[in-house]
Design a protein around this motif. Sequence first.
Motif, PDB file in Angstrom:
ATOM      1  N   CYS A 173       0.811  -1.193  -0.013  1.00  0.00           N
ATOM      2  CA  CYS A 173       0.158   0.035   0.042  1.00  0.00           C
ATOM      3  C   CYS A 173       0.857   1.217   0.003  1.00  0.00           C
ATOM      4  CB  CYS A 173      -0.972  -0.042   1.100  1.00  0.00           C
ATOM      5  SG  CYS A 173      -2.319  -1.294   1.265  1.00  0.00           S
ATOM      6  N   ASN A 174       2.059   1.311   0.996  1.00  0.00           N
ATOM      7  CA  ASN A 174       2.783   2.489   0.944  1.00  0.00           C
ATOM      8  C   ASN A 174       3.508   2.697  -0.303  1.00  0.00           C
ATOM      9  OD1 ASN A 174       2.021   2.791   3.420  1.00  0.00           O
ATOM     10  ND2 ASN A 174       3.786   1.506   4.133  1.00  0.00           N
ATOM     11  N   ARG A 175       4.023   1.786  -1.062  1.00  0.00           N
ATOM     12  CA  ARG A 175       4.540   1.690  -2.465  1.00  0.00           C
ATOM     13  C   ARG A 175       3.716   2.287  -3.326  1.00  0.00           C
ATOM     14  NH1 ARG A 175       5.846  -3.042  -2.656  1.00  0.00           N
ATOM     15  NH2 ARG A 175       4.320  -3.986  -4.207  1.00  0.00           N
ATOM     16  N   PHE A 176       2.504   1.681  -3.321  1.00  0.00           N
ATOM     17  CA  PHE A 176       1.461   2.105  -4.479  1.00  0.00           C
ATOM     18  C   PHE A 176       1.003   3.455  -4.203  1.00  0.00           C
ATOM     19  CE2 PHE A 176       0.899  -2.561  -5.335  1.00  0.00           C
ATOM     20  CZ  PHE A 176       1.235  -2.606  -6.675  1.00  0.00           C
ATOM     21  N   GLU A 177       0.965   3.794  -3.011  1.00  0.00           N
ATOM     22  CA  GLU A 177       0.508   5.347  -2.685  1.00  0.00           C
ATOM     23  C   GLU A 177       1.691   6.238  -3.129  1.00  0.00           C
ATOM     24  OE1 GLU A 177      -1.229   7.577   1.056  1.00  0.00           O
ATOM     25  OE2 GLU A 177      -0.387   5.847   1.455  1.00  0.00           O
ATOM     26  N   THR A 178       2.955   5.879  -3.130  1.00  0.00           N
ATOM     27  CA  THR A 178       3.944   6.877  -3.538  1.00  0.00           C
ATOM     28  C   THR A 178       3.643   7.172  -5.164  1.00  0.00           C
ATOM     29  OG1 THR A 178       5.260   6.027  -1.892  1.00  0.00           O
ATOM     30  CG2 THR A 178       6.355   7.317  -3.973  1.00  0.00           C
ATOM     31  N   ASN A 179       3.372   5.952  -5.865  1.00  0.00           N
ATOM     32  CA  ASN A 179       3.132   6.033  -7.254  1.00  0.00           C
ATOM     33  C   ASN A 179       1.997   6.855  -7.463  1.00  0.00           C
ATOM     34  OD1 ASN A 179       5.463   4.192  -7.895  1.00  0.00           O
ATOM     35  ND2 ASN A 179       4.155   2.794  -7.833  1.00  0.00           N
ATOM     36  N   TRP A 180       0.969   6.756  -6.681  1.00  0.00           N
ATOM     37  CA  TRP A 180      -0.254   7.379  -7.011  1.00  0.00           C
ATOM     38  C   TRP A 180      -0.334   8.823  -6.635  1.00  0.00           C
ATOM     39  CZ3 TRP A 180      -3.784   9.813  -3.362  1.00  0.00           C
ATOM     40  CH2 TRP A 180      -5.046  10.089  -3.859  1.00  0.00           C
ATOM     41  N   MET A 181       0.405   9.287  -5.632  1.00  0.00           N
ATOM     42  CA  MET A 181       0.724  10.595  -5.575  1.00  0.00           C
ATOM     43  C   MET A 181       1.653  11.266  -6.454  1.00  0.00           C
ATOM     44  SD  MET A 181      -0.596  11.769  -2.771  1.00  0.00           S
ATOM     45  CE  MET A 181       0.032  13.091  -2.700  1.00  0.00           C
ATOM     46  N   ASN A 182       2.551  10.457  -7.157  1.00  0.00           N
ATOM     47  CA  ASN A 182       3.343  11.002  -8.317  1.00  0.00           C
ATOM     48  C   ASN A 182       2.516  11.324  -9.367  1.00  0.00           C
ATOM     49  OD1 ASN A 182       5.772  10.842  -6.928  1.00  0.00           O
ATOM     50  ND2 ASN A 182       6.228   9.024  -7.611  1.00  0.00           N
ATOM     51  N   ALA A 183       1.526  10.230  -9.746  1.00  0.00           N
ATOM     52  CA  ALA A 183       0.529  10.421 -10.521  1.00  0.00           C
ATOM     53  C   ALA A 183      -0.367  11.781 -10.473  1.00  0.00           C
ATOM     54  CB  ALA A 183      -0.512   9.323 -10.805  1.00  0.00           C
ATOM     55  N   ILE A 184      -0.911  11.957  -9.295  1.00  0.00           N
ATOM     56  CA  ILE A 184      -1.652  13.196  -9.057  1.00  0.00           C
ATOM     57  C   ILE A 184      -0.888  14.414  -9.249  1.00  0.00           C
ATOM     58  CG2 ILE A 184      -2.671  14.474  -6.891  1.00  0.00           C
ATOM     59  CD1 ILE A 184      -4.582  11.982  -7.790  1.00  0.00           C
TER      60      ILE A 184
END
Length: 264
Positions: A173-184
């Motif tokens: 979850c933490n790893r994918f959340e980092t990618n998601w924040m970059n996408a935002i």
Amino acid sequence: MQAARQSCSCLTGVIVQGRTNFLLSSSKMASLRRGLSYINFIRSTVCALGSNKLTRQQFLRLPETVRTNIVPFSVGSGLCAVPFTQQAEQLSHEALIRRASNLVTDSANTYLSQTTLALVDSLTQYAKALHTLIALQRRYLATIGKITPAEEDSIWQVIIAQRVEVGDRLEACNRFETNWMNAINICEMASEAAYSSGAEHASVTVKSHIQMAKVQVEDTRQISKDAERGLAEIKAEEIQRMAEYSSTRDINVEDIPEAYLRED
């Protein structure tokens, strides 16, 4: 004699008509050859106008009849040049920047969709792992003091393995959340770039995708937070039950006479 005269006049008319048709066909062929020569002349003239100043002046001094004859052929040949002119107008710097901004917004939306899907799925799996761990903890609490030490060890092995899975799910979850924040962040910059380049529709589309992604992630995150809260409550209950069980076992041991505790 009169019949012979009529026959001669008819023959003369046929000969004159045939000679006239021949002259007309000859004139048509001459016009066609003249037109082809004009086309060849135009091609050579267009190629030389940009480089030879003398040729340009000679072209301007052409007779009026030649110019008028050139006009229909130039119009006919210019039909092929119309799309190129329109295409040149569409390939301005502003149009190219708008097209590039549209491509950027499309790529940013795709990146945001993929990262949102990955984050939502990882949060869902994390919540499921937490609920499984809560169920195991409740089962253990219900069997305190009622099972053998071997059975208790087997239950604890399952609980420990589930805790490891919960940790792995949280790391994902933490790893994918980092990618998601970059996408935002990328989508926000793409929206600003599209708006500044004149692609307002693309900018609005990216903003709407950002809002939808935030709503989806927030809803799934709330489910995982509720599961974490439930796990914290069951751990507190476990500590309380273990303390009560330990105190009860100590009291029972003290009440037993020493004669029963001493070995023969």
